[in-house]
Motif scaffolding. Structure first.
Motif, short mmCIF file in Angstrom:
data_model
loop_
_atom_site.label_atom_id
_atom_site.label_comp_id
_atom_site.label_asym_id
_atom_site.label_seq_id
_atom_site.Cartn_x
_atom_site.Cartn_y
_atom_site.Cartn_z
N LEU A 37 0.82 -1.22 0.00
CA LEU A 37 0.00 0.00 0.00
C LEU A 37 0.85 1.26 0.00
O LEU A 37 0.35 2.34 -0.34
CB LEU A 37 -0.92 0.02 1.22
CG LEU A 37 -2.11 -0.95 1.20
CD1 LEU A 37 -2.91 -0.83 2.48
CD2 LEU A 37 -3.01 -0.69 0.00
N GLY A 38 2.11 1.13 0.39
CA GLY A 38 2.98 2.31 0.43
C GLY A 38 2.72 3.18 1.64
O GLY A 38 2.78 4.41 1.55
N VAL A 39 2.43 2.56 2.79
CA VAL A 39 2.20 3.30 4.04
C VAL A 39 3.13 2.76 5.11
O VAL A 39 3.65 1.65 5.02
CB VAL A 39 0.73 3.17 4.51
CG1 VAL A 39 -0.21 3.78 3.49
CG2 VAL A 39 0.36 1.72 4.77
N SER A 40 3.32 3.55 6.16
CA SER A 40 4.15 3.11 7.27
C SER A 40 3.33 2.21 8.20
O SER A 40 2.10 2.19 8.14
CB SER A 40 4.66 4.32 8.06
OG SER A 40 3.60 4.96 8.74
N LYS A 41 4.01 1.49 9.08
CA LYS A 41 3.32 0.60 10.01
C LYS A 41 2.54 1.38 11.07
O LYS A 41 1.71 0.81 11.77
CB LYS A 41 4.31 -0.35 10.66
CG LYS A 41 4.89 -1.36 9.66
CD LYS A 41 5.66 -2.46 10.35
CE LYS A 41 6.15 -3.49 9.33
NZ LYS A 41 6.87 -4.61 9.95
N ASN A 42 2.83 2.66 11.18
CA ASN A 42 2.10 3.50 12.13
C ASN A 42 0.97 4.28 11.46
O ASN A 42 0.36 5.15 12.08
CB ASN A 42 3.06 4.49 12.80
CG ASN A 42 4.13 3.79 13.63
OD1 ASN A 42 3.85 2.78 14.27
ND2 ASN A 42 5.34 4.32 13.60
N LYS A 66 -5.95 4.58 10.05
CA LYS A 66 -6.92 3.97 9.14
C LYS A 66 -7.29 4.92 8.02
O LYS A 66 -7.48 4.50 6.87
CB LYS A 66 -8.18 3.56 9.92
CG LYS A 66 -7.98 2.38 10.86
CD LYS A 66 -9.27 1.95 11.51
CE LYS A 66 -10.18 1.24 10.53
NZ LYS A 66 -11.36 0.64 11.18
N ALA A 67 -7.37 6.20 8.35
CA ALA A 67 -7.71 7.20 7.32
C ALA A 67 -6.61 7.28 6.26
O ALA A 67 -6.89 7.38 5.06
CB ALA A 67 -7.93 8.57 7.96
N GLU A 68 -5.34 7.22 6.69
CA GLU A 68 -4.23 7.27 5.75
C GLU A 68 -4.21 6.02 4.86
O GLU A 68 -3.95 6.10 3.66
CB GLU A 68 -2.91 7.39 6.51
CG GLU A 68 -2.72 8.74 7.19
CD GLU A 68 -1.51 8.77 8.11
OE1 GLU A 68 -1.02 9.87 8.39
OE2 GLU A 68 -1.06 7.70 8.56
N ILE A 69 -4.48 4.87 5.47
CA ILE A 69 -4.53 3.62 4.72
C ILE A 69 -5.65 3.66 3.69
O ILE A 69 -5.47 3.27 2.52
CB ILE A 69 -4.71 2.42 5.68
CG1 ILE A 69 -3.44 2.21 6.51
CG2 ILE A 69 -5.07 1.15 4.92
CD1 ILE A 69 -3.59 1.19 7.61
N GLN A 107 -4.50 4.46 -5.19
CA GLN A 107 -3.86 3.45 -6.01
C GLN A 107 -4.87 2.55 -6.72
O GLN A 107 -4.63 2.10 -7.84
CB GLN A 107 -2.91 2.60 -5.15
CG GLN A 107 -1.77 3.40 -4.54
CD GLN A 107 -0.60 2.51 -4.18
OE1 GLN A 107 -0.06 1.79 -5.02
NE2 GLN A 107 -0.21 2.55 -2.93
N ALA A 108 -6.00 2.31 -6.05
CA ALA A 108 -7.03 1.46 -6.66
C ALA A 108 -7.55 2.05 -7.96
O ALA A 108 -7.83 1.34 -8.92
CB ALA A 108 -8.18 1.23 -5.68
N LYS A 150 -5.11 -6.60 -7.35
CA LYS A 150 -5.48 -7.70 -6.48
C LYS A 150 -4.69 -7.63 -5.16
O LYS A 150 -5.25 -7.80 -4.08
CB LYS A 150 -5.22 -9.01 -7.21
CG LYS A 150 -5.50 -10.28 -6.41
CD LYS A 150 -5.14 -11.47 -7.28
CE LYS A 150 -5.23 -12.77 -6.49
NZ LYS A 150 -4.75 -13.91 -7.28
N GLU A 151 -3.39 -7.34 -5.27
CA GLU A 151 -2.55 -7.23 -4.08
C GLU A 151 -3.02 -6.08 -3.19
O GLU A 151 -3.08 -6.20 -1.96
CB GLU A 151 -1.09 -7.01 -4.49
CG GLU A 151 -0.45 -8.22 -5.14
CD GLU A 151 0.95 -7.90 -5.67
OE1 GLU A 151 1.28 -6.70 -5.75
OE2 GLU A 151 1.69 -8.84 -5.98
#
Length: 427
Positions: free
Chosen positions: A57-62, A65-68, A75-76, A102-103
């Motif tokens: 997804l290109g996000v950090s582990k921190n 939910k809004a950022e994700i 990207q979708a 799909k990923e």
């Protein structure tokens, strides 16, 4: 790709552009072993690589939910199956896009769910893959075996990417297709500065979708009959790479098409025609604002799109706007600046009395409260900026008086240079 779905229509008197996104269905009732997955979801039997979901997804582990969610939707849109069709990508690149989409969906399915994300953070991919040590218990099956519900994932996608209610966008997940024709229309209105202050009405001419007059919206030539679509075999859906299902481009998801297409609309049932609409532009509007005129966009005879008018306000030779305040400049003589005065100036809505205090400095301001832009029960101010005008020529008497003044003149020793230059901006 539907010819009308990619149409960009020029305005006759102002610009109008269609931004269609083809409706898409994803998934049907697909089974693996004895598990029956919902027709509103998506199922894949192909195992994905074990790349980190956060990296996908290109996000950090921190990430929140809004950022994700925001990153996924961005990207979708890029890798969506309809993007593949609209861009007519080479086969190899199309497969890469399908794989990436799909990923992204499977990564988002895990990271957007608090429980799944917590388990993934603890044990990684093993939490969902029975072929890896310790996995397979909580959410049943490998990624390829997990039921990813695209209806849940994409429930807000249409709103975020311009599906404004006219039938375009991603609104077809799990439902009926609409052929990808977006009935919404974007136009632009350029108005005068004072029209933006007081409000006005404009007649806009633009291009929009309308039912074909030759076939009366039927799509067929005289004597034509409805036959089963040979591209989708009557299902209204087409498979993309064996992974996704999307609306059939041959029949627009209807499963049937005319045996002899209408020569005017080429079987599309609709054409692009010139249309006029009256738009009420409210007071206080500014450049960059957009007005929605409900139901005034295109129509296919059953549904009506909206007209979105983007506003551009011309500059005024005298007034400048900052939010709800109006700024303008008033020239002041040296004697008025030194001795003070009261003068009448031409304001935003007529004559205004302005007090010039004794000792007025260049760029000093006078605020006329509540006389600025009025919008939604709130009023701004008119801000007068004094410009002290230094004479370039003097009479002999004036020169004599200035020389007398010069003998007694005193300049404060404090350095006010920085304060002076900081006031060159109006706000």
């Amino acid at each position: 790709m539907n010819r009308l779905a990619s149409f960009r229509a020029p305005l006759v008197s102002s610009s109008s552009t269609f931004h269609p996104l083809r409706s898409t269905k994803i998934g049907s009732s697909i089974q693996k072993k004895t598990t029956d997955f919902s027709a509103r979801g998506f199922h894949s039997s192909t195992k994905l690589s074990k790349e980190d979901f956060y990296k996908i997804l290109g996000v950090s582990k921190n990430a929140t939910k809004a950022e994700i969610k925001k990153t996924f939707y961005t990207q979708a849109k890029k890798y969506h199956p309809d993007t593949i069709k609209s861009q007519k990508l080479p086969e190899a690149q199309a497969k890469e896009y399908e794989k990436k989409f799909k990923e992204l969906a499977e990564a988002y399915d895990v990271l957007s769910d608090d429980d799944k994300r917590k388990q993934y953070d603890q044990v990684g991919h093993a939490a969902f893959d029975p072929n890896m040590a310790g996995g397979g218990g909580a959410y049943g099956g490998t990624y390829g075996g997990q039921n990813v519900n695209f209806n849940d994932i994409f429930q807000n996608l249409e709103e975020m990417f311009g599906g404004r209610g006219g039938g375009g966008g991603f609104g077809g997940f799990g439902g009926g297709g609409n052929g990808g024709i977006d009935l919404d229309v974007e136009s632009e209105a350029t108005i005068e500065f004072m029209e933006s202050i007081n409000g006005c009405s404009k007649n806009l001419k633009f291009q929009a979708i309308s039912p074909c007059g030759s076939c009366r919206g039927g799509g067929g030539a005289p004597g034509s009959k409805l036959t089963k679509c040979n591209q989708c075999r009557g299902t209204g859906m087409q498979s993309v790479g064996g992974i996704f299902s999307t609306t059939c481009g041959g029949c627009g998801g209807r499963g049937q098409k005319q045996s002899a297409p209408c020569p005017t609309c080429r079987g599309q049932k609709v054409v692009v025609e010139s249309k006029t609409a009256s738009v009420a532009i409210p007071a206080g509007i500014t450049t960059g604002d957009s007005i929605r005129v409900k139901g005034s966009g295109g129509t296919d005879g059953k549904r009506f799109g909206n007209l979105f008018v983007n506003i551009r306000v011309k500059d005024h030779p005298k007034f400048q706007r900052n939010k709800l305040d109006i700024h303008f400049e008033v020239p002041v003589s040296v004697s008025e600046a030194v001795l003070g005065a009261t003068k009448e100036v031409e304001g935003l809505r007529g004559k205004e009395k302005v007090t010039i205090p004794a000792g007025t400095q260049p760029l000093d301001q006078y605020r006329i409260r509540g006389k600025g832009i009025q919008m939604k029960g709130t009023s701004g101010d008119q801000v007068v900026h004094f410009r002290v005008v230094i004479p370039t020529s003097l009479t002999s008497e004036q020169r004599h008086l200035m020389q007398l003044f010069q003998k007694d003149e005193q300049i404060p020793s404090s350095d006010n240079t920085s304060k002076f230059f900081s006031r060159f901006k109006f706000w």
